[in-house]
Design a protein around this motif. Structure first.
Motif, PDB file in Angstrom:
ATOM      1  N   ALA A 254     -16.986 -28.065  41.576  1.00 26.98           N
ATOM      2  CA  ALA A 254     -17.699 -28.860  42.575  1.00 26.98           C
ATOM      3  C   ALA A 254     -18.724 -28.008  43.317  1.00 26.98           C
ATOM      4  N   TYR A 255     -18.389 -26.780  43.626  1.00 26.03           N
ATOM      5  CA  TYR A 255     -19.316 -25.888  44.330  1.00 26.03           C
ATOM      6  C   TYR A 255     -20.563 -25.613  43.488  1.00 26.03           C
ATOM      7  N   CYS A 256     -20.358 -25.385  42.221  1.00 22.46           N
ATOM      8  CA  CYS A 256     -21.503 -25.155  41.330  1.00 22.46           C
ATOM      9  C   CYS A 256     -22.353 -26.416  41.198  1.00 22.46           C
ATOM     10  N   ARG A 257     -21.694 -27.546  40.991  1.00 25.94           N
ATOM     11  CA  ARG A 257     -22.398 -28.804  40.749  1.00 25.94           C
ATOM     12  C   ARG A 257     -23.137 -29.313  41.980  1.00 25.94           C
ATOM     13  N   ASP A 258     -22.491 -29.230  43.134  1.00 26.37           N
ATOM     14  CA  ASP A 258     -23.023 -29.885  44.332  1.00 26.37           C
ATOM     15  C   ASP A 258     -23.821 -28.957  45.256  1.00 26.37           C
ATOM     16  N   ASP A 259     -23.629 -27.660  45.095  1.00 30.33           N
ATOM     17  CA  ASP A 259     -24.287 -26.729  46.013  1.00 30.33           C
ATOM     18  C   ASP A 259     -25.212 -25.755  45.278  1.00 30.33           C
ATOM     19  N   LEU A 260     -24.656 -24.942  44.394  1.00 27.46           N
ATOM     20  CA  LEU A 260     -25.451 -23.887  43.775  1.00 27.46           C
ATOM     21  C   LEU A 260     -26.529 -24.421  42.839  1.00 27.46           C
ATOM     22  N   LEU A 261     -26.157 -25.300  41.938  1.00 32.50           N
ATOM     23  CA  LEU A 261     -27.134 -25.790  40.949  1.00 32.50           C
ATOM     24  C   LEU A 261     -28.304 -26.543  41.576  1.00 32.50           C
TER      25      LEU A 261
ATOM     26  N   HIS B 131     -27.847 -13.113  43.219  1.00 30.96           N
ATOM     27  CA  HIS B 131     -27.578 -13.722  44.525  1.00 30.96           C
ATOM     28  C   HIS B 131     -26.697 -14.965  44.386  1.00 30.96           C
ATOM     29  N   VAL B 132     -26.973 -15.778  43.368  1.00 35.33           N
ATOM     30  CA  VAL B 132     -26.142 -16.964  43.137  1.00 35.33           C
ATOM     31  C   VAL B 132     -24.720 -16.545  42.783  1.00 35.33           C
ATOM     32  N   ALA B 133     -24.612 -15.522  41.929  1.00 36.81           N
ATOM     33  CA  ALA B 133     -23.285 -15.025  41.547  1.00 36.81           C
ATOM     34  C   ALA B 133     -22.520 -14.519  42.764  1.00 36.81           C
ATOM     35  N   ALA B 134     -23.234 -13.891  43.700  1.00 36.89           N
ATOM     36  CA  ALA B 134     -22.578 -13.392  44.906  1.00 36.89           C
ATOM     37  C   ALA B 134     -21.988 -14.542  45.722  1.00 36.89           C
ATOM     38  N   ARG B 135     -22.727 -15.652  45.817  1.00 43.15           N
ATOM     39  CA  ARG B 135     -22.186 -16.822  46.525  1.00 43.15           C
ATOM     40  C   ARG B 135     -20.944 -17.368  45.804  1.00 43.15           C
ATOM     41  N   PHE B 136     -21.019 -17.373  44.484  1.00 39.58           N
ATOM     42  CA  PHE B 136     -19.889 -17.839  43.672  1.00 39.58           C
ATOM     43  C   PHE B 136     -18.666 -16.960  43.937  1.00 39.58           C
TER      44      PHE B 136
ATOM     45  N   THR C 250     -18.206 -16.460  33.924  1.00 42.20           N
ATOM     46  CA  THR C 250     -19.199 -17.417  34.408  1.00 42.20           C
ATOM     47  C   THR C 250     -20.573 -16.755  34.370  1.00 42.20           C
ATOM     48  N   SER C 251     -21.514 -17.403  33.688  1.00 42.60           N
ATOM     49  CA  SER C 251     -22.872 -16.871  33.524  1.00 42.60           C
ATOM     50  C   SER C 251     -23.852 -17.692  34.351  1.00 42.60           C
ATOM     51  N   PHE C 252     -24.755 -16.990  35.017  1.00 44.68           N
ATOM     52  CA  PHE C 252     -25.759 -17.605  35.879  1.00 44.68           C
ATOM     53  C   PHE C 252     -27.144 -17.331  35.300  1.00 44.68           C
ATOM     54  N   TYR C 253     -27.914 -18.405  35.099  1.00 47.57           N
ATOM     55  CA  TYR C 253     -29.234 -18.298  34.484  1.00 47.57           C
ATOM     56  C   TYR C 253     -30.297 -18.759  35.497  1.00 47.57           C
ATOM     57  N   GLY C 254     -31.121 -17.808  35.952  1.00 49.71           N
ATOM     58  CA  GLY C 254     -32.189 -18.133  36.887  1.00 49.71           C
ATOM     59  C   GLY C 254     -33.541 -17.892  36.246  1.00 49.71           C
ATOM     60  N   THR C 255     -34.445 -17.360  37.021  1.00 52.13           N
ATOM     61  CA  THR C 255     -35.767 -17.027  36.492  1.00 52.13           C
ATOM     62  C   THR C 255     -36.246 -15.760  37.183  1.00 52.13           C
TER      63      THR C 255
END
Length: 392
Positions: free
Chosen positions: A281-288, A206-211, A186-191
């Motif tokens: 669902a966690y990625c779609r509804d919370d993290l993203l 930080h997002v990956a840590a929540r994941f 799973t890859s996380f793309y921020g800025t």
């Protein structure tokens, strides 16, 4: 005890097989060519099927009549990497000492392949009434990609075998079931941005840590889903774990990218679907939503590395019954590690896992298979002659 010439032939072939450095990242074509020549010399009908890149291939060879209902001896040709600094000898040069043969792949699973190839001339000399197939696959260690291709080839065949023996290292125990193996990245793309103003960027780490935290929560949920259908496994539940995380460029720079490599070993297909749905669902509804509130282009992408079904325990299993009779096993077992078995079972074949060596030696420095284990494997393969000559 197997005839001395048969064990000697197995050792000679295993020496050659270990000498082919078939790490999953590299080619297996030299090994496939060597095995193809041995089987063709026995009169086998040999088919080599490439992976499309020109660097990997499966081998599928047949002795005996051209009919359905045959028996398959199956093994994967790839091995995991070996660091020479951790070994007492060259990992890709066979070393024999104290009744053990050392080398990368010795037990996982070139020992079984060598034994099967050593038996091939003796099988060829028989009046086989049931077909015998040899299946050598690529890239089992990184997703069972070769077995998937072979399964598709067999699905289209009018001469589908009915029994498969997979020679993974089980210490010659009869394994009738195992968990699935599902692998993802799973890859996380921020800025990015300056570390002094973290609220102005999207820190992918930080997002990956929540994941990963959500993975841990789901892992605990799975621990509670034990039952009679998983009691034989160790541990008796679906497991999840994170194997690798990589991201960021410096401690004072907001990380714009992070990757997480994770896996699960489901006891049940329903468990796998539950975990996948929960994480989606966690990625779609919370993290993203949180990420895109700061950076509209932020994203999370999951790549499926491999989703290999487990081997389901079946009340009727010809492969299990044959191998139990040949090994004299009173009981069958299940294991937590995965194999290619589920891919064959999905085609309607009966499948069993039984081979020389211990899984405790697989992937380890100074990997070995004992001569005693090879001898027991050869006894089993010799016992198969009756099934092939006088099928029920």
């Amino acid at each position: 005890m197997a005839a001395s010439h048969l064990l000697s032939s197995t050792r000679e072939i295993l020496d050659k097989l270990i000498g082919f450095p078939t790490v999953s990242a590299d080619s297996n074509l030299d090994l496939i060519a060597y095995a193809a020549n041995l089987l063709e010399d026995c009169g086998a009908r040999v088919s080599v099927s490439g992976d499309g890149t020109g660097s990997k291939a499966n081998l599928y060879a047949t002795l005996g009549p051209e009919t359905a209902g045959g028996l398959v001896l199956s093994g994967h040709t790839d091995v995991v990497p070996a660091d020479p600094a951790e070994w007492h000898s060259d990992p890709f040069s066979m070393r024999e000492a104290d009744g053990r043969i050392h080398g990368r792949g010795a037990c996982d699973m070139k020992g079984f392949i060598a034994a099967a190839l050593a038996k091939a001339p003796e099988y060829a000399a028989l009046d086989l009434r049931r077909p015998l197939h040899f299946a050598l696959t690529y890239d089992e260690e990184v997703g069972c990609f070769g077995a998937r291709q072979l399964a598709e080839d067999l699905r289209r065949s009018e001469l589908l075998p009915s029994v498969v023996i997979i020679g993974e290292p089980t210490e010659m125990r009869v394994i009738e079931g195992h968990k699935g193996c599902y692998e993802y990245t799973t890859s996380f793309y921020g800025t990015d941005g300056h570390g002094s103003e973290p609220e102005k960027g999207v820190n992918a780490i930080h997002v990956a840590a929540r994941f990963i935290g959500r993975i841990l929560e789901l892992a605990e949920d799975m621990r509670l889903k034990t039952g009679a259908d998983c009691a034989r496994f160790s541990p008796p539940w679906t497991t999840l774990q994170t194997g690798r995380i990589e991201g960021g460029s410096a401690r004072n720079v907001i990380a714009r990218h992070c990757t997480v490599e994770w896996e699960m070993r489901p006891v049940r297909e329903a468990d796998a679907q539950q975990v996948k749905a929960a994480l989606e669902a966690y990625c779609r509804d919370d993290l993203l939503p949180r990420m895109r509130a700061v950076c509209p282009d932020a994203d999370i992408v999951t790549e499926v590395i491999g989703e290999v079904a487990g081997l389901a325990v079946m009340s009727e299993n010809e492969a299990r019954d044959i191998v139990r009779a040949l090994t004299g096993a009173n009981l069958c077992d299940v294991v937590a590690f995965g194999t290619e078995a589920g891919l064959f079972q999905a085609l309607g074949m009966s499948v069993v896992v039984c081979g020389p060596g211990s899984i405790a030696q697989a992937h380890q420095p100074d990997e070995f298979v004992s001569l005693d284990q090879l001898d027991k494997c050869l006894d089993m393969l010799t016992g198969l002659e009756e099934t092939l000559v006088n099928p029920a």
